[in-house]
Design a protein around this motif. Structure first.
Motif, mmCIF file in Angstrom:
data_model
loop_
_atom_site.group_PDB
_atom_site.id
_atom_site.type_symbol
_atom_site.label_atom_id
_atom_site.label_comp_id
_atom_site.label_asym_id
_atom_site.label_seq_id
_atom_site.Cartn_x
_atom_site.Cartn_y
_atom_site.Cartn_z
ATOM 1 N N VAL A 276 0.852 -1.188 0.000
ATOM 2 C CA VAL A 276 0.000 0.000 0.000
ATOM 3 C C VAL A 276 0.886 1.236 0.000
ATOM 4 C CG1 VAL A 276 -1.746 1.305 1.263
ATOM 5 C CG2 VAL A 276 -1.858 -1.187 1.214
ATOM 6 N N THR A 277 0.593 2.167 -0.909
ATOM 7 C CA THR A 277 1.369 3.401 -1.006
ATOM 8 C C THR A 277 0.483 4.588 -0.665
ATOM 9 O OG1 THR A 277 2.769 2.458 -2.737
ATOM 10 C CG2 THR A 277 2.770 4.862 -2.509
ATOM 11 N N VAL A 278 0.934 5.411 0.287
ATOM 12 C CA VAL A 278 0.204 6.607 0.700
ATOM 13 C C VAL A 278 0.946 7.835 0.166
ATOM 14 C CG1 VAL A 278 -0.703 7.932 2.637
ATOM 15 C CG2 VAL A 278 -0.581 5.429 2.782
ATOM 16 N N ALA A 279 0.216 8.711 -0.528
ATOM 17 C CA ALA A 279 0.785 9.947 -1.065
ATOM 18 C C ALA A 279 -0.200 11.081 -0.815
ATOM 19 C CB ALA A 279 1.083 9.805 -2.557
ATOM 20 N N ALA A 280 0.260 12.325 -0.922
ATOM 21 C CA ALA A 280 -0.623 13.469 -0.698
ATOM 22 C C ALA A 280 -0.045 14.696 -1.393
ATOM 23 C CB ALA A 280 -0.801 13.741 0.794
ATOM 24 N N ARG A 281 -0.926 15.652 -1.709
ATOM 25 C CA ARG A 281 -0.501 16.934 -2.283
ATOM 26 C C ARG A 281 -1.463 18.015 -1.816
ATOM 27 N NH1 ARG A 281 -2.685 17.510 -8.470
ATOM 28 N NH2 ARG A 281 -4.699 16.430 -8.203
ATOM 29 N N LEU A 282 -0.958 19.240 -1.753
ATOM 30 C CA LEU A 282 -1.764 20.366 -1.301
ATOM 31 C C LEU A 282 -2.531 20.961 -2.468
ATOM 32 C CD1 LEU A 282 0.744 22.143 1.117
ATOM 33 C CD2 LEU A 282 -1.267 20.774 1.732
ATOM 34 N N LEU A 283 -3.824 21.248 -2.223
ATOM 35 C CA LEU A 283 -4.696 21.904 -3.199
ATOM 36 C C LEU A 283 -5.333 23.095 -2.490
ATOM 37 C CD1 LEU A 283 -6.453 18.768 -4.754
ATOM 38 C CD2 LEU A 283 -4.518 20.028 -5.708
ATOM 39 N N GLU A 284 -4.650 24.248 -2.505
ATOM 40 C CA GLU A 284 -5.108 25.452 -1.805
ATOM 41 C C GLU A 284 -5.296 25.135 -0.324
ATOM 42 O OE1 GLU A 284 -8.509 26.909 -3.893
ATOM 43 O OE2 GLU A 284 -7.331 27.555 -5.629
ATOM 44 N N GLU A 285 -6.523 25.191 0.208
ATOM 45 C CA GLU A 285 -6.736 24.944 1.634
ATOM 46 C C GLU A 285 -7.066 23.488 1.947
ATOM 47 O OE1 GLU A 285 -9.713 27.613 2.955
ATOM 48 O OE2 GLU A 285 -8.414 29.381 2.831
ATOM 49 N N ARG A 286 -6.952 22.627 0.959
ATOM 50 C CA ARG A 286 -7.240 21.202 1.152
ATOM 51 C C ARG A 286 -5.991 20.379 0.858
ATOM 52 N NH1 ARG A 286 -11.763 20.252 3.838
ATOM 53 N NH2 ARG A 286 -11.932 18.202 2.861
ATOM 54 N N CYS A 287 -5.979 19.200 1.393
ATOM 55 C CA CYS A 287 -4.905 18.234 1.133
ATOM 56 C C CYS A 287 -5.541 17.003 0.495
ATOM 57 C CB CYS A 287 -4.204 17.860 2.433
ATOM 58 S SG CYS A 287 -2.963 16.565 2.261
ATOM 59 N N GLU A 288 -5.106 16.660 -0.707
ATOM 60 C CA GLU A 288 -5.629 15.472 -1.382
ATOM 61 C C GLU A 288 -4.732 14.280 -1.051
ATOM 62 O OE1 GLU A 288 -7.330 14.797 -5.711
ATOM 63 O OE2 GLU A 288 -5.148 14.515 -5.701
#
Length: 358
Positions: A276-288
């Motif tokens: 399982v791979t967990v990743a994330a990126r910032l989208l203005e005031e949200r985190c995807e």
């Protein structure tokens, strides 16, 4: 060769990286000064078997039985062993070793200890029930207290259930076991596993109903917490760094990620561990956030239905609370969760959470 005289019990403490960090005097007499050495150097057991055994020990703070062949001063010796996680907050494993004697008398002694422990847990449960009745008004005013009680209750039940499963599994490993007895013990094991599913489901429901205070927390810390709880022989968790911080209900988001990782382990469709791979990126005031696995994936026609309460992609066994709870946690944080095909096959869950400082 006549068995040599050894202490009745010897105790070792093994760190998460497999190094022996503590050994009592009895262990030093039996195995030599093994402190600072890898456990794999002390035992004469295949690495995959040792990894699976240690993963089982890390799941419980109550003793779980097993066997190892250890390299001692007198040569290789078959030993009975119990292992347990040192505490709920520490991943070190405490091993208690002793020579294998009459296997069935050992099992009887071990099961007697288990019965005593279960009786104690039942008494604790009854005491908690009385406290619950006396303080229900206070608990209704404090969801934080309710969450703590729910976690403690689930933990107290999970440990004896894990111990029962371990000892029953040890008896089932006997090739000379009568078929009638084997069938009955398999039913006991199946019931214990069902009890564990129910406890986990109730805990998930308690977490999603709580309105915990939201805090800024690093996603990497949450993923690390999840990785410390899962069975490494069933699932391996990977991180695509960096992971940003989010502003969330910590307990709820912990359970959200734990459910998604556990879901990949349950539905991996093969004998080896899921990845399982967990990743994330910032989208203005949200985190995807994305959680992708390498399992069989989810058919397109089921991708919306799996988030419904009681829905399961299997014909048997699933209580269907996990992914419904995931959607509720995400919605409570103002986001949306969906599932799609992962680039390399498998399932990819995508959802958003509030960014820290937003």
């Amino acid at each position: 060769m006549t068995p040599f005289a050894v202490p009745q019990e010897a105790e070792l403490v093994v760190a998460p990286d497999g190094l022996v960090v503590e050994a009592d005097e009895a262990a030093v007499r039996l195995l030599g000064d093994c402190r600072g050495r890898s456990l794999a150097e002390v035992v004469q057991t295949p690495e995959d078997v040792l990894d699976a055994l240690m993963a089982g020990f890390r799941r419980s703070t109550s003793p779980v039985p097993g066997r190892l062949r250890l390299r001692t001063a007198e040569g290789s010796q078959e030993m009975s062993i119990t292992g347990r996680r040192r505490s709920a907050r520490e991943r070190d494993v405490v091993l208690v070793v002793r020579l294998v004697g009459d296997r069935f008398s050992e099992l009887t002694t071990a099961l007697q200890r288990t019965n005593t422990e279960i009786a104690r847990r039942i008494a604790v449960e009854e005491q908690l029930r009385r406290v619950w009745g006396q303080t229900v008004a206070q608990l209704e005013r404090s969801n934080a207290d309710l969450l703590v009680l729910g976690e403690t209750f689930a933990h107290d039940l999970r440990n004896p259930i894990t111990t029962i499963s371990g000892y029953v599994g040890l008896v089932l490993a006997d090739p000379d076991l009568a078929e009638g007895t084997r069938s009955q013990l398999e039913r006991v094991l199946h019931a214990a596993q069902g009890m564990e599913d129910i406890v986990e489901g109730l805990l998930h429901e308690a977490v999603q109903r709580s309105e915990a205070i939201r805090v800024d927390v690093g996603l990497e810390d949450v993923v690390g917490w999840v990785g410390s709880l899962v069975d490494e022989s069933a699932v391996r968790v990977h991180v695509e760094r960096p992971l940003p911080a989010v502003h969330v209900s910590l307990q709820s988001v912990r359970q959200l990620l734990l459910n998604l990782v556990s879901n990949a382990a349950k539905h991996r469709g093969r004998a080896g561990p899921a990845h399982v791979t967990v990743a994330a990126r910032l989208l203005e005031e949200r985190c995807e956030v994305t959680v992708a696995d390498d399992g069989p994936g989810i058919p397109e026609e089921l991708r919306e239905a799996i988030f419904e309460r009681g829905m399961s992609t299997e014909e048997e066994g699933e209580h269907g609370l996990g992914l419904a709870m995931c959607r509720r946690v995400v919605q409570e944080h103002g986001g949306v969760i969906r599932v799609e095909a992962a680039p390399g096959g498998g399932a990819l869950f995508r959802f958003t959470l509030p960014s820290a400082g937003a």
